[in-house]
Write a protein that holds these residues in place. Structure first.
Motif, short mmCIF file in Angstrom:
data_model
loop_
_atom_site.label_atom_id
_atom_site.label_comp_id
_atom_site.label_asym_id
_atom_site.label_seq_id
_atom_site.Cartn_x
_atom_site.Cartn_y
_atom_site.Cartn_z
N GLY A 181 -0.23 4.37 0.07
CA GLY A 181 -1.30 5.67 0.68
C GLY A 181 -0.21 6.27 1.38
O GLY A 181 0.85 6.25 1.88
N ALA B 160 -1.34 -1.18 -5.61
CA ALA B 160 -2.16 -1.94 -6.88
C ALA B 160 -2.48 -0.84 -7.92
O ALA B 160 -2.81 -0.98 -9.31
N ALA C 254 -3.36 7.93 10.08
CA ALA C 254 -2.68 7.22 8.99
C ALA C 254 -1.39 7.42 8.86
O ALA C 254 -0.40 6.53 8.90
N THR D 253 -2.99 -1.04 3.35
CA THR D 253 -3.83 -1.26 2.14
C THR D 253 -4.99 -0.21 2.13
O THR D 253 -5.78 -0.36 1.43
N GLY E 130 0.89 -1.31 -0.06
CA GLY E 130 0.01 -0.12 -0.06
C GLY E 130 0.92 1.44 0.01
O GLY E 130 1.87 1.50 1.09
N THR F 283 -5.74 7.87 -1.42
CA THR F 283 -6.91 8.16 -1.21
C THR F 283 -7.28 9.76 -0.91
O THR F 283 -7.95 10.12 -1.34
N ARG G 224 -16.65 2.37 4.97
CA ARG G 224 -15.54 1.96 4.27
C ARG G 224 -14.90 0.76 4.90
O ARG G 224 -14.64 0.69 6.05
C1 LIG Z 1 -14.08 10.98 1.03
C2 LIG Z 1 -13.32 11.04 2.08
C3 LIG Z 1 -12.91 12.20 2.70
C4 LIG Z 1 -12.14 12.12 3.94
N1 LIG Z 1 -11.85 13.28 4.66
C5 LIG Z 1 -10.90 13.27 5.49
C6 LIG Z 1 -10.76 14.54 6.11
O1 LIG Z 1 -11.07 15.62 6.08
N2 LIG Z 1 -9.78 14.38 7.18
C7 LIG Z 1 -9.16 13.46 7.52
O2 LIG Z 1 -8.21 13.49 8.59
N3 LIG Z 1 -9.52 12.21 6.92
C8 LIG Z 1 -10.29 12.29 6.05
N4 LIG Z 1 -10.61 11.06 5.27
C9 LIG Z 1 -9.86 9.83 5.67
C10 LIG Z 1 -8.47 9.74 5.10
O3 LIG Z 1 -8.33 10.04 3.65
C11 LIG Z 1 -7.74 8.25 5.36
O4 LIG Z 1 -7.96 7.91 6.60
C12 LIG Z 1 -6.61 7.94 4.73
O5 LIG Z 1 -6.33 8.66 3.36
C13 LIG Z 1 -6.15 6.54 4.76
O6 LIG Z 1 -4.85 6.70 4.30
P1 LIG Z 1 -4.19 4.97 4.21
O7 LIG Z 1 -2.68 5.01 3.73
O8 LIG Z 1 -4.73 4.32 5.07
O9 LIG Z 1 -4.91 4.35 2.79
P2 LIG Z 1 -4.87 4.86 1.20
O10 LIG Z 1 -4.53 6.19 0.95
O11 LIG Z 1 -6.35 4.31 0.86
O12 LIG Z 1 -3.91 3.73 0.82
C14 LIG Z 1 -4.01 2.45 0.38
C15 LIG Z 1 -3.41 2.01 -0.63
O13 LIG Z 1 -2.97 0.55 -0.67
C16 LIG Z 1 -3.34 0.27 -1.90
N5 LIG Z 1 -3.70 -1.28 -1.95
C17 LIG Z 1 -4.89 -1.90 -1.43
N6 LIG Z 1 -4.64 -3.10 -1.40
C18 LIG Z 1 -3.77 -3.49 -2.10
C19 LIG Z 1 -3.09 -4.86 -2.20
N7 LIG Z 1 -3.43 -5.91 -2.26
N8 LIG Z 1 -1.77 -4.70 -2.98
C20 LIG Z 1 -1.01 -3.52 -3.48
N9 LIG Z 1 -1.77 -2.46 -2.98
C21 LIG Z 1 -2.95 -2.44 -2.18
C22 LIG Z 1 -4.27 0.85 -2.55
O14 LIG Z 1 -4.13 1.01 -4.10
C23 LIG Z 1 -4.07 2.41 -2.08
O15 LIG Z 1 -3.11 2.92 -2.83
C24 LIG Z 1 -11.54 11.12 4.09
C25 LIG Z 1 -11.72 9.90 3.50
C26 LIG Z 1 -12.68 9.97 2.42
C27 LIG Z 1 -12.88 8.64 1.80
#
Ligand SMILES: Cc1cc2nc3c(=O)[nH]c(=O)nc-3n(C[C@H](O)[C@H](O)[C@H](O)COP(=O)(O)OP(=O)(O)OC[C@H]3O[C@@H](n4cnc5c(N)ncnc54)[C@H](O)[C@@H]3O)c2cc1C
Length: 486
Positions: free
Chosen positions: A15, A37, A330, A147, A13, A43, A278
């Motif tokens: 992100g 992926a 995160a 992820t 991941g 995100t 989610r």
């Molecule tokens: C509409 C919306 C508004 C939001 N607004 C806010 C806000 O105002 N303030 C706030 O603090 N938070 C907000 N959030 C929450 C915040 O965006 C998330 O908490 C944060 O982006 C999570 O980051 P992450 O790294 O965990 O996930 P992500 O950024 O989603 O990264 C995960 C990555 O893993 C990859 N992946 C998944 N499975 C696999 C696999 N099997 N193999 C390889 N890669 C894989 C995906 O492609 C993705 O790129 C919001 C969320 C949404 C949906």
């Protein structure tokens, strides 16, 4: 042909959490890869925090025009140019994504693998969809699972509505605004998006199965939220028996939504926006091929101070961990998981930050420290100090005088435990409160700080004074009271 790579740390991941983990791991070893992926770009930047706030910024501009007459300014009804609104959302969103991609591309190419990872065993990942010449099998001594999460799309709605069912994952690519949208789910995401679309003159109705809007757990504040948002936009709560189908007509298909037993009319919409939660992206990881202990939702069980799964060399981070699905957490979890993975087996526990959450609705919602429900369920003794923003001086000046703030304090010590708020500038007041909870400030200490006049923070002072009285603590505020400011 299988191309196998043997490395120290694999991060699944790319992100926010995965990127933060990478920054930590890369300080200790060059034998690290981040597998994503795709599309890369997070995100947050692509379909989350940033584009949603861009849409809300446009909505607030329209709302300000509509309400200018409150101040004696006549500008007529705003004309929303949906194409221009979405063009700015997409253009600014693309700039945020480009900035993230620039960071990713600054990493050595050998540290990035595009493809979908799944576990073959505790240390082996198969990479599906990998580009020719890149590894299809990665053996890693340690693995970080970052992820993220994906929108829940109820299968019966998908089947009934096809492309007319959308989530936040698609809407920021719209070329223009739709005419009407049913938004299902009045959590933070659904509330923000439904209200923004409503203010942008899209016909909207927000539905939720529960009798709850937004995130606040205090019954008194939740009642205020129902009232405030019930007036702000078409809202149907307790809509457990929602009937959704596709109706064909002269003008094409429409989404029909009925809610028997409620006073909501049968309505037809262009689209249905599902905001019903989610789910952590763990189901496709084939975790059953590993020894990882899983909870009832299939998420590995981990220690939130090291992010380690049991005593295994596997670490969780970000929305995949389903602990606190907000951006700064995160990043923090990514840093902890990366540090733990880099130093394994000498894993050290790290302190976690005070909880804080903001919902960018109008008025905003916020929580800092422990909320009403968490304190009550934990059996913690606490007193509640309150202020209403209905007659708060600065809020009245700016015609944003609605909502309330509750502050929770510990009997005996006067220590601030937490707070919940619906009201103006909640995003700013929540920071002050979270910082005070983190420092262990008492109500008396907080009242000894300066409060400028006339500000919304004077409302916070009123709530603290109320709490001070309920906790039967001595008065130590050097600032005299001020009716207009309180
Ligand atoms: C509409 C919306 C508004 C939001 N607004 C806010 C806000 O105002 N303030 C706030 O603090 N938070 C907000 N959030 C929450 C915040 O965006 C998330 O908490 C944060 O982006 C999570 O980051 P992450 O790294 O965990 O996930 P992500 O950024 O989603 O990264 C995960 C990555 O893993 C990859 N992946 C998944 N499975 C696999 C696999 N099997 N193999 C390889 N890669 C894989 C995906 O492609 C993705 O790129 C919001 C969320 C949404 C949906």
């Amino acid at each position: 042909m299988t191309q196998t790579l043997d490395i120290d740390v694999a991060i699944i991941g790319g992100g926010t959490a995965g990127m933060a983990a990478y920054e930590q791991v890369a300080r200790h070893t060059d034998r690290v890869v981040v597998i994503d992926a795709g599309p890369w770009g997070t995100t947050c930047a692509r379909v989350g925090c940033m584009p949603s706030k861009l849409l809300i910024a446009a909505a607030q501009a329209a709302h300000s025009v509509t309400h200018a007459r409150t101040f004696g300014i006549e500008v007529g009804a705003p004309k929303v140019d949906g194409k221009a609104v979405m063009a700015r959302v997409r253009a600014e969103r693309d700039r945020f994504v480009a900035s993230v991609l620039k960071t990713v591309e600054s990493w050595p190419a050998s540290h990035r693998v595009t493809g979908r990872a799944r576990f073959v065993d505790d240390h082996t990942l198969a990479i599906e969809g990998a580009a020719p010449g890149t590894p299809t099998c990665i053996r890693a001594a340690r693995i970080v699972i970052a992820t993220g999460a994906s929108s829940v799309r109820p299968p019966d709605w998908c089947q009934a509505l096809g492309k007319r069912l959308v989530t936040h994952e698609e809407i920021f690519d719209w070329a223009s605004l739709p005419t009407s949208v049913a938004v299902v789910g009045a959590g933070p995401l659904g509330l923000e998006l439904a209200q923004a679309l409503h203010q942008l003159q899209v016909r909207v109705r927000l539905y939720d199965a529960r009798n709850q809007v937004g995130t606040l757990s205090s019954p008194a504040l939740q009642a205020q939220c129902r009232e405030i948002f019930g007036q702000a936009l078409p809202l149907t709560l307790q809509a457990a028996d929602l009937r959704i189908d596709l109706q064909s007509g002269h003008d094409g298909d429409t989404v029909r939504v009925r809610c028997p037993g409620s006073n909501a009319p049968e309505e037809r919409f262009d689209l249905l926006l599902a905001a019903v939660g989610r789910r952590p992206n763990v189901a496709a990881l084939d975790l059953s091929n590993t020894r990882l202990p899983l909870d009832d939702h299939g998420v590995p069980v981990f220690d939130r101070h090291s992010m380690q799964v049991g005593s295994l060399p596997v670490f969780m981070a970000g929305d995949a961990a389903a602990d606190q699905p907000v951006l700064h957490e995160a990043a923090a979890e990514g840093r902890i998981a990366g540090t733990s993975a880099a130093s394994y087996p000498a894993v050290q526990k790290q302190a976690r930050r005070t909880a804080m959450q903001v919902v960018f609705s109008a008025p905003q919602l916020a929580g800092a420290g422990q909320g009403f429900e968490a304190l009550t369920e934990a059996g913690v003794a606490f007193e509640v100090g309150r202020v209403s923003f209905a007659d708060q001086g600065r809020a009245q000046v700016m015609a944003v005088n609605e909502g309330a703030l509750e502050v929770y304090g510990e009997p005996g010590t006067g220590r601030l435990l937490g707070a919940e708020m619906v009201g103006p500038a909640a995003e700013n007041i929540a920071h002050l409160l979270a910082w005070s909870v983190a420092r262990g400030d008492t109500v008396q200490q907080m009242l000894s700080f300066p409060y400028y006049h006339p500000t919304l923070e004077e409302g916070l002072r009123t709530a603290l004074r109320d709490l001070q009285q309920r906790l039967q603590l001595g008065h130590r505020s050097p600032t005299p009271g001020n009716a207009a400011g309180s």
